[in-house]
Design a protein around this motif. Sequence first.
Motif, PDB file in Angstrom:
ATOM      1  N   PRO A 321     -80.891  46.518  94.779  1.00 49.51           N
ATOM      2  CA  PRO A 321     -79.638  45.867  94.394  1.00 49.51           C
ATOM      3  C   PRO A 321     -78.781  45.591  95.573  1.00 49.51           C
ATOM      4  O   PRO A 321     -78.944  46.368  96.496  1.00 49.51           O
ATOM      5  CB  PRO A 321     -78.875  47.137  93.610  1.00 49.51           C
ATOM      6  N   SER A 322     -78.082  44.218  95.745  1.00 47.42           N
ATOM      7  CA  SER A 322     -77.355  44.123  96.681  1.00 47.42           C
ATOM      8  C   SER A 322     -75.851  44.303  96.184  1.00 47.42           C
ATOM      9  O   SER A 322     -75.320  43.227  95.989  1.00 47.42           O
ATOM     10  CB  SER A 322     -77.577  42.616  96.982  1.00 47.42           C
ATOM     11  N   ARG A 323     -75.423  45.439  96.288  1.00 46.23           N
ATOM     12  CA  ARG A 323     -74.100  45.810  95.954  1.00 46.23           C
ATOM     13  C   ARG A 323     -73.230  46.410  96.804  1.00 46.23           C
ATOM     14  O   ARG A 323     -71.947  46.195  96.744  1.00 46.23           O
ATOM     15  CB  ARG A 323     -74.598  46.507  94.677  1.00 46.23           C
ATOM     16  N   LEU A 324     -73.706  47.207  97.531  1.00 52.02           N
ATOM     17  CA  LEU A 324     -72.933  48.049  98.519  1.00 52.02           C
ATOM     18  C   LEU A 324     -73.435  47.898  99.899  1.00 52.02           C
ATOM     19  O   LEU A 324     -74.282  48.555 100.150  1.00 52.02           O
ATOM     20  CB  LEU A 324     -72.800  49.535  98.203  1.00 52.02           C
ATOM     21  N   LYS A 325     -72.645  47.117 100.843  1.00 57.68           N
ATOM     22  CA  LYS A 325     -73.393  46.830 102.093  1.00 57.68           C
ATOM     23  C   LYS A 325     -72.651  48.065 102.862  1.00 57.68           C
ATOM     24  O   LYS A 325     -71.524  48.480 102.733  1.00 57.68           O
ATOM     25  CB  LYS A 325     -72.649  45.539 102.677  1.00 57.68           C
ATOM     26  N   ILE A 326     -73.605  48.814 103.853  1.00 59.14           N
ATOM     27  CA  ILE A 326     -73.076  50.153 104.478  1.00 59.14           C
ATOM     28  C   ILE A 326     -73.374  49.562 105.948  1.00 59.14           C
ATOM     29  O   ILE A 326     -74.318  48.973 106.330  1.00 59.14           O
ATOM     30  CB  ILE A 326     -73.818  50.992 104.023  1.00 59.14           C
ATOM     31  N   ASP A 327     -72.326  49.885 106.725  1.00 57.51           N
ATOM     32  CA  ASP A 327     -72.443  49.571 108.127  1.00 57.51           C
ATOM     33  C   ASP A 327     -72.077  51.135 108.873  1.00 57.51           C
ATOM     34  O   ASP A 327     -70.841  51.753 108.550  1.00 57.51           O
ATOM     35  CB  ASP A 327     -71.554  48.415 108.484  1.00 57.51           C
ATOM     36  N   VAL A 328     -72.954  51.384 109.931  1.00 53.03           N
ATOM     37  CA  VAL A 328     -72.607  52.811 110.604  1.00 53.03           C
ATOM     38  C   VAL A 328     -72.779  52.415 111.816  1.00 53.03           C
ATOM     39  O   VAL A 328     -73.948  51.891 112.324  1.00 53.03           O
ATOM     40  CB  VAL A 328     -73.560  53.941 110.047  1.00 53.03           C
ATOM     41  N   PHE A 342     -68.316  55.236 113.434  1.00 55.11           N
ATOM     42  CA  PHE A 342     -67.536  54.292 112.485  1.00 55.11           C
ATOM     43  C   PHE A 342     -68.311  53.841 111.329  1.00 55.11           C
ATOM     44  O   PHE A 342     -69.760  53.719 111.451  1.00 55.11           O
ATOM     45  CB  PHE A 342     -67.268  53.031 113.380  1.00 55.11           C
ATOM     46  N   GLY A 343     -68.030  53.861 110.173  1.00 53.42           N
ATOM     47  CA  GLY A 343     -68.758  53.566 109.188  1.00 53.42           C
ATOM     48  C   GLY A 343     -67.729  52.798 108.015  1.00 53.42           C
ATOM     49  O   GLY A 343     -66.366  52.711 107.978  1.00 53.42           O
ATOM     50  N   SER A 344     -68.395  51.974 107.252  1.00 57.62           N
ATOM     51  CA  SER A 344     -67.701  51.242 106.164  1.00 57.62           C
ATOM     52  C   SER A 344     -69.019  51.057 105.161  1.00 57.62           C
ATOM     53  O   SER A 344     -69.926  50.867 105.279  1.00 57.62           O
ATOM     54  CB  SER A 344     -67.304  50.106 106.715  1.00 57.62           C
ATOM     55  N   MET A 345     -68.386  50.888 103.915  1.00 62.99           N
ATOM     56  CA  MET A 345     -69.075  50.534 102.599  1.00 62.99           C
ATOM     57  C   MET A 345     -68.345  49.554 101.835  1.00 62.99           C
ATOM     58  O   MET A 345     -67.369  49.871 101.369  1.00 62.99           O
ATOM     59  CB  MET A 345     -69.328  51.967 101.808  1.00 62.99           C
ATOM     60  N   LYS A 346     -68.714  48.173 101.747  1.00 62.04           N
ATOM     61  CA  LYS A 346     -68.107  47.191 101.028  1.00 62.04           C
ATOM     62  C   LYS A 346     -68.920  46.838  99.939  1.00 62.04           C
ATOM     63  O   LYS A 346     -70.180  46.684  99.999  1.00 62.04           O
ATOM     64  CB  LYS A 346     -68.049  46.249 101.961  1.00 62.04           C
ATOM     65  N   ALA A 347     -68.095  46.743  98.616  1.00 68.81           N
ATOM     66  CA  ALA A 347     -68.933  46.260  97.546  1.00 68.81           C
ATOM     67  C   ALA A 347     -68.946  44.835  97.595  1.00 68.81           C
ATOM     68  O   ALA A 347     -68.111  43.922  97.486  1.00 68.81           O
ATOM     69  CB  ALA A 347     -67.918  46.810  96.256  1.00 68.81           C
ATOM     70  N   ILE A 348     -70.129  44.426  97.279  1.00 65.03           N
ATOM     71  CA  ILE A 348     -70.514  42.761  97.294  1.00 65.03           C
ATOM     72  C   ILE A 348     -70.355  42.296  95.773  1.00 65.03           C
ATOM     73  O   ILE A 348     -70.132  41.241  95.749  1.00 65.03           O
ATOM     74  CB  ILE A 348     -71.812  42.720  98.115  1.00 65.03           C
TER      75      ILE A 348
END
Length: 629
Positions: A321-328, A342-348
């Motif tokens: 699934p391409s639903r939640l892009k995670i950046d760490v 630093f972290g982010s979780m973005k709903a696509i």
Amino acid sequence: MLNPPMVSRCAVWVVLVCVFWSKGGLLAQTSVAPAGIPAAARSDSFETKMKLLQEAWDRKDFDLVRSLTHSLRDTAVQTQTEEQAPPKSVIETSHWRTVESYGPSIAKWARGWKYAKELQVQESAGDARVSEPIEMTLSFPADQVESLAREIRLARYVDGTLTELPCQVFHEVRRDHERVGSILFLCDSRPKEQQRLLVFYGNPHAELPEYPSDLKTEGEGFGLDISNAFFKASLSRQTGQLERLTLQREHGLEMFSGGKGHGEPPGIDWAHDYVDAGNFQKMRISLWEKCPDYEVIRGPLCTIVRRWGFPYSPVHPVYTPSRLKIDVEYRFYTGLPWFHKFGSMKAIQDLEAEALRDDEWVFSGQSFNHSLWMGRDGKLKTGDVDAEHQTDLWGVGFYHDVSRDSFMALFLEHQATGLPELKHTGVPLPFYRWHGAVWSRYPLPVKRVPKGAELRQKNAYVSIPFTLKDGAPVIEQLRRCLMTPLSVSEGSTTDKGSVDHVPTSGQLARTGEAGDLTLKTAIWSALRDCKDAQLYTADINVVELGLVNDVRVRGDVVTLVMSMPHRGRPVLGYFVDGSISVHPTLSVPVRERVMKVPGVRQVVVEQTWEPGWNSNRLTPEGRKKLGLD
């Protein structure tokens, strides 16, 4: 009918083709286009590739689909390199002064540099700062600077003198008529102090600065070992997650997570992940076979490892699934007993998450025997977390009252857009199911996450020899400082206390950066005779390509630091020592050419992949020859 210039040009290409055919050259088998064709005509656009991808998908030509997805990614990388907007500069590009305008004392001290920008650093919380990391973005007129990495120097005006301040430059880009880069430095400050900084630039003979540092980074890619005087961090060779942390004390406590994980190599940092609808499966970045995308910045002050992508299923690629892009992103610093994440979780897309974690740490064994925690007030407490703070925690960790080992997370930012107020959970458990110590933060207040919603965090992880009496004030002060960091703004050249005409001693320049630079000028000129013969008709040299990172001259010994364009061409010896060349009379190997410069006895060439090469390294002449401008 062809006009005369075109006839002449075509005749030249016919002659060249015949010559190379007679020599057995590959060029005779290649359709050679005249120079002047724009770069877009030599590649294919995103739109074209998307159309080809859809056609291949409809035909079920999956081999071609896979090839096109790789090619699409390359298009995205190059377009990002050329077009992504950098952060806003602290100082307007047009705001600068000549070094001479500061008076003869500073002009002498900064001999070799032509321009400067002035900054102001302000401490507002009333706490003394020691080596606080500051990152800022600055932009410069492109015609005043050739390489920010080589030329940028910082100097601090303190107690009536100018002193160089070590700095690290990264993310350098060219945008229109500007050069833009990120500059990181570590700053000391007295409580409520206001400081002046000068940013010197405009010295084409400057060399990559070397600063003393206890920060050591070993390894390739994202699977690194990073150490300083306080700890050694080992990142997973598979995923880049923090796998082990060894404290640099006499007994060298090694914090690790034992067992078999969940089928993947275990590490101490387990976030980020989520459980999908119906509690069917957990999607984890710790399941990556390798990072989908990553960048690494290595330097004397800071090593940055950033990774991003979509988490993997336990049975990847059955579910993708391409639903939640995670950046760490991790940041490790020289001389500091703490590091950033630093972290982010973005709903696509809209998604349902039964559970979601954005911070979890597991330490096997029994290295700690007491818990630590903080509420919003920043006061450090030990023991069980009371009911009032179960979902309002802003710091958690552990310590051992005999060994004095400790490890604590300080939650500096924890917020979201497009969602209700996050839950600030993460109660530390000293003895969790035979592992040892663990905390786990489940911040999601709802199960439905709408498209565009984003969770963001900024944490600091600190490890110091700890007692309640001595350690608590240190950690509380550290959190106060990190919650109210030093601010950087443009300095006013008219304010009282300006750095004009201050007394100075010594000089900013190292050997070879100022004074008689005849030999260095001749070397840079000679390198323009060294071409990339694989670009048959561009007639482009290694300087125009931006492959020469540094030129250092020490007596009659010349050291060159050079890059290759990409990992598919890893052999720098192609340029250094020569190879079968399709331009044997027009190009000279680097070593051979530099050795012919009068005054040069020896040429040493070092190859580097840090930082990696990209099209922002091209000179204006190089861009024109490749059709980019």
